[in-house]
Enzyme design. Structure first.
Site, PDB file in Angstrom:
ATOM      1  N   TYR A 142      40.813  35.729  66.742  1.00 44.63           N
ATOM      2  CA  TYR A 142      39.519  36.374  67.022  1.00 44.63           C
ATOM      3  C   TYR A 142      39.100  37.241  65.826  1.00 44.63           C
ATOM      4  O   TYR A 142      37.980  37.114  65.312  1.00 44.63           O
ATOM      5  CB  TYR A 142      39.636  37.223  68.295  1.00 44.63           C
ATOM      6  N   ARG A 222      44.789  52.813  71.077  1.00 46.16           N
ATOM      7  CA  ARG A 222      43.463  52.294  70.737  1.00 46.16           C
ATOM      8  C   ARG A 222      42.463  53.449  70.690  1.00 46.16           C
ATOM      9  O   ARG A 222      42.693  54.513  71.259  1.00 46.16           O
ATOM     10  CB  ARG A 222      42.975  51.288  71.791  1.00 46.16           C
TER      11      ARG A 222
HETATM   12  N1  UDP Z   1      46.166  46.086  78.071  1.00 46.28           N
HETATM   13  C1  UDP Z   1      47.181  46.104  79.021  1.00 46.28           C
HETATM   14  N2  UDP Z   1      46.983  45.433  80.208  1.00 46.28           N
HETATM   15  C2  UDP Z   1      45.829  44.767  80.486  1.00 46.28           C
HETATM   16  C3  UDP Z   1      44.792  44.779  79.521  1.00 46.28           C
HETATM   17  C4  UDP Z   1      45.008  45.449  78.328  1.00 46.28           C
HETATM   18  O1  UDP Z   1      48.248  46.677  78.804  1.00 46.28           O
HETATM   19  O2  UDP Z   1      45.718  44.167  81.561  1.00 46.28           O
HETATM   20  C5  UDP Z   1      46.371  46.792  76.792  1.00 46.28           C
HETATM   21  C6  UDP Z   1      46.295  45.858  75.586  1.00 46.28           C
HETATM   22  O3  UDP Z   1      47.567  45.329  75.289  1.00 46.28           O
HETATM   23  C7  UDP Z   1      45.783  46.798  74.512  1.00 46.28           C
HETATM   24  C8  UDP Z   1      44.906  47.794  75.271  1.00 46.28           C
HETATM   25  O4  UDP Z   1      45.309  47.694  76.632  1.00 46.28           O
HETATM   26  O5  UDP Z   1      46.846  47.508  73.942  1.00 46.28           O
HETATM   27  C9  UDP Z   1      43.436  47.492  75.179  1.00 46.28           C
HETATM   28  O6  UDP Z   1      43.234  46.120  75.487  1.00 46.28           O
HETATM   29  P1  UDP Z   1      41.805  45.514  75.785  1.00 46.28           P
HETATM   30  O7  UDP Z   1      42.030  44.085  76.202  1.00 46.28           O
HETATM   31  O8  UDP Z   1      41.066  46.404  76.726  1.00 46.28           O
HETATM   32  O9  UDP Z   1      41.034  45.592  74.408  1.00 46.28           O
HETATM   33  P2  UDP Z   1      41.418  45.004  72.947  1.00 46.28           P
HETATM   34  O10 UDP Z   1      42.299  46.047  72.308  1.00 46.28           O
HETATM   35  O11 UDP Z   1      42.069  43.681  73.130  1.00 46.28           O
HETATM   36  O12 UDP Z   1      40.081  44.899  72.269  1.00 46.28           O
END
Ligand code: UDP
Length: 329
Positions: A142, A222
């Site tokens: 991505y 994050r």
């Molecule tokens: N995350 C998690 N469980 C979930 C969804 C996300 O632990 O069901 C974690 C993911 O590994 C990352 C953070 O939450 O560290 C944010 O993920 P998200 O998918 O919201 O956004 P991304 O960082 O992928 O843009």
């Protein structure tokens, strides 16, 4: 009256930008295939053209129907995990569509182009925050697909004079503070909406993707940035583009671990988020936190809703008011 084309304007960040443009009195056309966006997310006052970006005929006809003051490009596949299972689809569709759109903008004399890019173009940070000069090493297909569009934009500017802005969002979150729009991905994969649903008992317990990262509590860190503030950044960047292309990292500059986000959701809702710890998700760097000094200095941008609790409050308010999101598609 200025006139803008917004691809992906039925999606989460795109729809919030459309709202902000309409509030200024601008004329907005949205191009969206509604594969992930929602008709009901396109604010009244914008014209929705349902069509596929991969269809050159539709894109050419729209761009020929100018003049356009700028094109905002949001329409894309945007899931890190999915991109690691289907990398070629991400590279083909995201990069291919983005590059063809830039090419069409050049042919039709569009002068400004704003790309919705991502912090995922950076690998895990070796410094506390990531500025624009941090090494670019996409952690997922991505991120790579967006980086390829960023590169195309640089060439379009160098050779054709199209002025481009690449806005690398960190974690877009929250919802319209006035409650008109929110986040509704299907399937939902993002942490905050999933945690809210789990706490409300509307969804399964949350699976936490990995507790063995090299961070203080072992979970990924994050930078959650409010969607209203992202929309505001796009408006400011338009003015800045009058003096040439830019790339900006867009976040609050504050890192929160997954555990901290779950605690914030628990506080806001007054109910703990049920959690089980699972394995890591492929493509997730340990830490992504923005240094947004450049956009602050060059455009005066400041997050209005930088506080994590406020972000979670707005997201929760919309989700509670819209248990079925935008409803049937
Ligand atoms: N995350 C998690 N469980 C979930 C969804 C996300 O632990 O069901 C974690 C993911 O590994 C990352 C953070 O939450 O560290 C944010 O993920 P998200 O998918 O919201 O956004 P991304 O960082 O992928 O843009």
């Amino acid at each position: 009256m200025a006139r803008y084309l917004v691809t992906g304007g039925a999606g989460f960040v795109g729809s919030h930008l459309v709202l902000a443009l309409l509030a200024r009195g601008d004329d907005v056309v949205v191009l969206d295939d509604l594969s992930t966006g929602h008709r009901a997310a396109v604010p009244a006052g914008a014209r929705l053209v349902v069509g596929d970006l991969a269809n050159d005929r539709i894109v050419d006809a729209l761009l020929a129907d100018g003049p356009w003051d700028a094109v905002f490009h949001f329409a894309a596949l945007s899931l890190v995990g999915e991109s690691m299972r289907a990398p070629m689809r991400y590279l083909r569709d995201n990069s291919g569509n983005g590059i063809r759109l830039i090419d069409a903008c050049v042919r039709h004399g569009v002068s400004r182009f704003v790309l919705s890019s991502t912090a995922n173009i950076f690998g895990s940070a070796t410094t506390p925050t990531l500025a624009e000069d941090a090494p670019i090493e996409p952690a997922s297909a991505y991120g790579e697909s967006k980086r390829m569009i960023e590169r195309a934009l640089l060439w379009a500017e160098r050779v054709h004079g199209l002025r481009g802005a690449s806005l690398r969002y960190f974690n877009a979150a929250g919802a319209d503070p006035a409650g008109r729009l929110g986040e509704d991905h299907r399937p939902e994969t993002h942490l905050i909406p999933l945690a809210i649903d789990a706490a409300l008992g509307r969804g399964p317990e949350l699976t936490l993707f990995g507790e063995d990262y090299p961070t203080p509590d072992g979970t990924c860190i994050r930078d959650y940035v409010h969607v209203h503030d992202l929309a505001d950044a796009h408006l400011r960047v338009l003015t800045r583009l009058e003096s040439g292309g830019v790339s900006y990292n867009l976040g609050n500059g504050a890192g929160h671990s997954v555990r901290e986000v779950l605690a914030a959701v628990g506080d806001v809702l007054g109910r703990a988020v049920p959690v089980r710890v699972g394995p890591r998700r492929a493509g997730d760097p340990a830490r992504l936190v923005a240094c947004s000094d450049l956009i602050r200095a060059q455009t005066g941008w400041r997050p209005a809703f930088g506080d994590l609790h406020q972000i979670v409050e707005h997201a929760s308010a919309w989700r509670i008011a819209h248990p079925d999101g935008y409803g049937p598609r």
